[in-house]
Scaffold this motif. Structure first.
Motif, short mmCIF file in Angstrom:
data_model
loop_
_atom_site.label_atom_id
_atom_site.label_comp_id
_atom_site.label_asym_id
_atom_site.label_seq_id
_atom_site.Cartn_x
_atom_site.Cartn_y
_atom_site.Cartn_z
N ASP A 1 -8.06 -0.21 -0.17
CA ASP A 1 -8.45 1.20 -0.24
C ASP A 1 -8.23 1.87 1.11
N GLU A 2 -7.85 3.16 1.10
CA GLU A 2 -7.54 3.88 2.35
C GLU A 2 -8.75 3.99 3.27
N LEU B 1 0.85 -1.18 0.00
CA LEU B 1 0.00 0.00 0.00
C LEU B 1 0.89 1.24 0.00
N PRO B 2 0.34 2.42 -0.31
CA PRO B 2 1.17 3.64 -0.35
C PRO B 2 1.85 3.95 0.98
N GLN B 3 2.97 4.69 0.89
CA GLN B 3 3.72 5.18 2.05
C GLN B 3 4.29 4.07 2.93
N GLY B 4 4.73 2.98 2.32
CA GLY B 4 5.44 1.93 3.05
C GLY B 4 4.58 1.08 3.95
N VAL B 5 3.28 1.00 3.70
CA VAL B 5 2.37 0.19 4.51
C VAL B 5 2.07 -1.11 3.77
N LEU B 6 1.97 -2.20 4.54
CA LEU B 6 1.73 -3.51 3.96
C LEU B 6 0.36 -4.03 4.38
N LEU B 7 -0.32 -4.71 3.48
CA LEU B 7 -1.59 -5.37 3.79
C LEU B 7 -1.30 -6.84 4.04
N HIS C 1 -12.59 3.78 11.00
CA HIS C 1 -13.62 3.33 11.93
C HIS C 1 -14.55 4.48 12.28
N GLU C 2 -15.80 4.14 12.50
CA GLU C 2 -16.78 5.14 12.87
C GLU C 2 -16.55 5.57 14.31
N LYS C 3 -16.80 6.85 14.59
CA LYS C 3 -16.60 7.39 15.92
C LYS C 3 -17.65 6.83 16.86
N PHE D 1 -6.87 -15.65 9.42
CA PHE D 1 -7.53 -15.53 10.72
C PHE D 1 -7.86 -16.89 11.32
N LYS D 2 -8.21 -17.85 10.51
CA LYS D 2 -8.59 -19.17 11.02
C LYS D 2 -7.41 -19.91 11.61
N ILE D 3 -6.19 -19.59 11.18
CA ILE D 3 -5.00 -20.31 11.66
C ILE D 3 -4.42 -19.67 12.91
N ASN D 4 -4.18 -18.35 12.88
CA ASN D 4 -3.52 -17.71 14.04
C ASN D 4 -4.26 -16.50 14.59
N GLY D 5 -5.46 -16.21 14.09
CA GLY D 5 -6.26 -15.13 14.68
C GLY D 5 -5.90 -13.74 14.22
N VAL D 6 -5.03 -13.60 13.23
CA VAL D 6 -4.65 -12.26 12.73
C VAL D 6 -5.58 -11.91 11.57
N PRO D 7 -6.37 -10.84 11.70
CA PRO D 7 -7.28 -10.47 10.62
C PRO D 7 -6.57 -9.65 9.54
N LEU D 8 -7.32 -9.24 8.54
CA LEU D 8 -6.78 -8.31 7.54
C LEU D 8 -6.41 -7.01 8.22
N ARG D 9 -5.18 -6.59 8.07
CA ARG D 9 -4.75 -5.36 8.72
C ARG D 9 -3.56 -4.76 7.98
N ARG D 10 -3.30 -3.47 8.28
CA ARG D 10 -2.15 -2.77 7.69
C ARG D 10 -1.03 -2.72 8.72
N VAL D 11 0.19 -2.95 8.29
CA VAL D 11 1.35 -2.88 9.18
C VAL D 11 2.44 -2.07 8.50
#
Length: 202
Positions: free
Chosen positions: A125-126, A77-83, A131-133, A88-98
């Protein structure tokens, strides 16, 4: 209008060029410093990913809630971020940016064939991770009196859950073809006394 030419004068045996009155430095200065806009010389450059960070590579997270977990790199993803995802079924890590600075790339790789490109584009997509407030974020009298109460369980949007299942389904099918890969992704990475990270083969 051309500037007045400097005048040459003789002082004793030597000569000296004297500038015109219009070219002389001003003898009056303002009492307060005039603020000038700061010149920004930095230019925004696109983030250059490391050669080892290729889609499908298994990464080790070094920071955050899931530090020590092994995840699969899906997309840059832009600016050095990885998707990334666990799955999730194997180790509990969902889709996330790091952040790319806080991962270690390993030599293990997973095939990404079968993943829906439209779903991957939507997740990348950005605005997807905005998240909603919630009421907790809003400072009000009602929220103040609710501080002692048990917090409500966070609900995950059905759209995100469906995207997670769609991406993980294709990944799990590819992981099953490699022996011991599922067990490798399920285990967390940690260092013990005497371990030398610089001598480890990733």
């Amino acid at each position: 209008m051309s500037a007045a030419a400097p005048e040459t004068k003789k002082f004793g045996k030597g000569e000296r060029t004297v500038p015109h009155n219009s070219q002389k430095a001003s003898k009056w200065y303002p009492a307060e410093d005039i603020t000038l806009p700061k010149k920004v010389r930095k230019s925004i450059r696109p983030a250059k990913p490391r050669a080892s960070l290729q889609p499908g590579t298994v990464l080790i997270l070094l920071a955050g809630r899931f530090r020590g977990k092994r995840v699969i790199l899906l997309k840059h993803l832009p600016q050095g971020v990885l998707l990334v995802t666990g799955p999730f079924k194997i180790n509990g890590v969902p889709l996330r940016r790091v952040n790319a600075r806080y991962v270690i790339a390993t030599s293990a790789k997973v095939e990404l064939k079968g993943i829906d490109e439209e779903t991957l584009k939507k997740v990348g997509d950005e605005s997807y991770f905005d998240h909603e407030k919630s009421e907790k974020d809003q400072k009000s009298e009602e929220a103040f009196f609710k501080q002692g109460e048990k917090p409500e369980k966070k609900t995950i949007a059905s759209g995100r859950a469906n995207d997670q299942k769609a991406i993980d389904k294709a990944l799990l099918a590819n992981i099953k073809t490699e022996p011991f890969l599922a067990q490798y992704l399920a285990t967390s990475f940690s260092l013990r006394n005497g371990d030398k990270p610089h001598e480890m083969k990733w």
